[in-house]
Every structure is written in structure tokens, then in C-alpha cells.
Design a protein around this motif. Structure first.
Motif, short mmCIF file in Angstrom:
data_model
loop_
_atom_site.label_atom_id
_atom_site.label_comp_id
_atom_site.label_asym_id
_atom_site.label_seq_id
_atom_site.Cartn_x
_atom_site.Cartn_y
_atom_site.Cartn_z
N GLN A 1 0.85 -1.18 0.00
CA GLN A 1 0.00 0.00 0.00
C GLN A 1 0.89 1.23 0.00
N MET A 2 0.72 2.07 -1.00
CA MET A 2 1.57 3.25 -1.15
C MET A 2 0.71 4.50 -1.06
N ASN A 3 0.96 5.30 -0.06
CA ASN A 3 0.21 6.54 0.16
C ASN A 3 1.14 7.74 0.04
N THR A 4 0.54 8.89 -0.14
CA THR A 4 1.30 10.16 -0.23
C THR A 4 2.46 10.01 -1.21
N LEU A 5 2.16 9.53 -2.37
CA LEU A 5 3.20 9.26 -3.37
C LEU A 5 3.87 10.54 -3.83
N LYS A 6 5.16 10.41 -4.13
CA LYS A 6 5.99 11.51 -4.57
C LYS A 6 6.57 11.20 -5.95
N PRO A 7 6.93 12.20 -6.72
CA PRO A 7 7.54 11.93 -8.03
C PRO A 7 8.77 11.03 -7.93
N GLU A 8 9.51 11.13 -6.85
CA GLU A 8 10.71 10.29 -6.70
C GLU A 8 10.38 8.83 -6.42
N ASP A 9 9.11 8.50 -6.23
CA ASP A 9 8.70 7.10 -6.10
C ASP A 9 8.51 6.44 -7.46
N THR A 10 8.62 7.21 -8.53
CA THR A 10 8.47 6.67 -9.87
C THR A 10 9.54 5.62 -10.14
N ALA A 11 9.11 4.42 -10.54
CA ALA A 11 10.03 3.30 -10.76
C ALA A 11 9.23 2.09 -11.22
N VAL A 12 9.95 1.08 -11.62
CA VAL A 12 9.35 -0.24 -11.80
C VAL A 12 9.46 -0.95 -10.45
N TYR A 13 8.35 -1.47 -9.99
CA TYR A 13 8.30 -2.14 -8.69
C TYR A 13 8.24 -3.65 -8.91
N TYR A 14 9.11 -4.35 -8.17
CA TYR A 14 9.22 -5.79 -8.27
C TYR A 14 8.91 -6.44 -6.93
N CYS A 15 8.23 -7.57 -6.96
CA CYS A 15 8.16 -8.37 -5.75
C CYS A 15 9.12 -9.54 -5.89
N ALA A 16 9.54 -10.05 -4.77
CA ALA A 16 10.54 -11.11 -4.74
C ALA A 16 10.32 -12.00 -3.53
N ALA A 17 10.82 -13.22 -3.63
CA ALA A 17 10.66 -14.20 -2.56
C ALA A 17 12.02 -14.77 -2.18
N THR A 18 12.19 -15.00 -0.89
CA THR A 18 13.41 -15.61 -0.39
C THR A 18 13.07 -16.58 0.72
N ASN A 19 13.94 -17.59 0.86
CA ASN A 19 13.75 -18.53 1.97
C ASN A 19 14.60 -18.13 3.18
N ARG A 20 15.16 -16.94 3.14
CA ARG A 20 15.89 -16.38 4.28
C ARG A 20 14.95 -15.58 5.18
N VAL A 21 15.47 -15.15 6.29
CA VAL A 21 14.74 -14.19 7.11
C VAL A 21 14.79 -12.85 6.37
N ILE A 22 14.07 -11.87 6.87
CA ILE A 22 13.98 -10.57 6.18
C ILE A 22 15.38 -10.06 5.84
N THR A 23 15.55 -9.71 4.57
CA THR A 23 16.81 -9.19 4.08
C THR A 23 16.53 -8.08 3.08
#
Length: 123
Positions: A82-104
Motif C-alpha cells: 500500500q503506497m500513500n502520499t506518493l511523490k515523483p521520486e517514487d516513480t520506478a518499476v516495482y518488483y516483488c521477490a521471494a526468499t527462503n531467508r529471514v527478512i533481508t
């Protein structure tokens, strides 16, 4: 194997909101830590947010803290940003990713990636 498909990107004015979704295939989705990254033209891929397999732990980049929220629904094999109060600098391609590690926050630690969804924030 995990296949990831992002959706929800688009064009929004500064100050607006978007919710990205990432649908995962496979029965083992709930075992993976999930992350969101973004990459703007000419820049390196950067960490945005991550969530543990249970959803009990999250981490958000300082640049989006207080504006972006990550969540997951293991019953639906889906992770959200969920992205709120978006700014021009948030412009990008957004990717999701999965890992079997703890949060990294390191992209190289993620095993599986989606194709990305474009987010454009106009000023």
C-alpha cells in the motif's frame, strides 16, 4: 519453484495512493519471506519493504517509512504494498521477490522475482 506476478501499477498524481499486489503460484508461498524492490531508470534496484513468512515482522526503507505498508494474505498467496502520499521520486518499476531467508534488504538474497509493474507519479 515460485512464480510471481505483480499488478496495480499505473499513473498517479503526487499525493495520491496505489496498492500493488503480487500473486504467487505454488503451495509453499507461506514459507517465504516476501519483499518489494524498485528500480528507476539509470539507478540500481533498491529495497522498499519486506515481510516475514507469517506476516509478524516487517521492514520498510527509510525513504518510504510512514507512507508505504507491506502486508500478505497467505490464504490468497498474495503480498501487497500500500503506497500513500506518493511523490515523483517514487516513480520506478516495482518488483516483488521471494526468499527462503529471514527478512533481508539485499536483492541478491532473493531467489524468485516477478516481472515488475510500472509506477509513475506526476508532479
Amino acid at each position: 519453484q515460485v512464480q510471481l506476478v505483480e499488478s496495480g501499477g499505473g499513473l498517479v498524481q503526487a499525493g495520491g495512493s496505489l496498492r500493488l499486489s503480487c500473486a504467487a503460484s505454488g503451495r509453499t508461498f507461506s514459507r517465504y519471506t516476501m519483499g518489494w524492490f524498485r528500480q528507476a531508470p539509470g539507478k540500481e534496484r533498491e529495497f522498499v519493504a519486506a515481510i516475514s513468512w507469517s506476516g509478524g515482522s516487517t521492514r520498510v526503507a527509510d525513504s518510504v517509512k510512514g507512507r508505504f505498508t507491506i502486508s500478505r494474505d497467505n490464504a490468497k498467496n498474495t503480498v501487497y504494498l500500500q503506497m500513500n502520499t506518493l511523490k515523483p521520486e517514487d516513480t520506478a518499476v516495482y518488483y516483488c521477490a521471494a526468499t527462503n531467508r529471514v527478512i533481508t534488504t539485499t536483492p541478491g538474497n532473493y531467489n524468485y522475482w516477478g516481472q515488475g509493474t510500472q509506477v509513475t507519479v506526476s508532479s
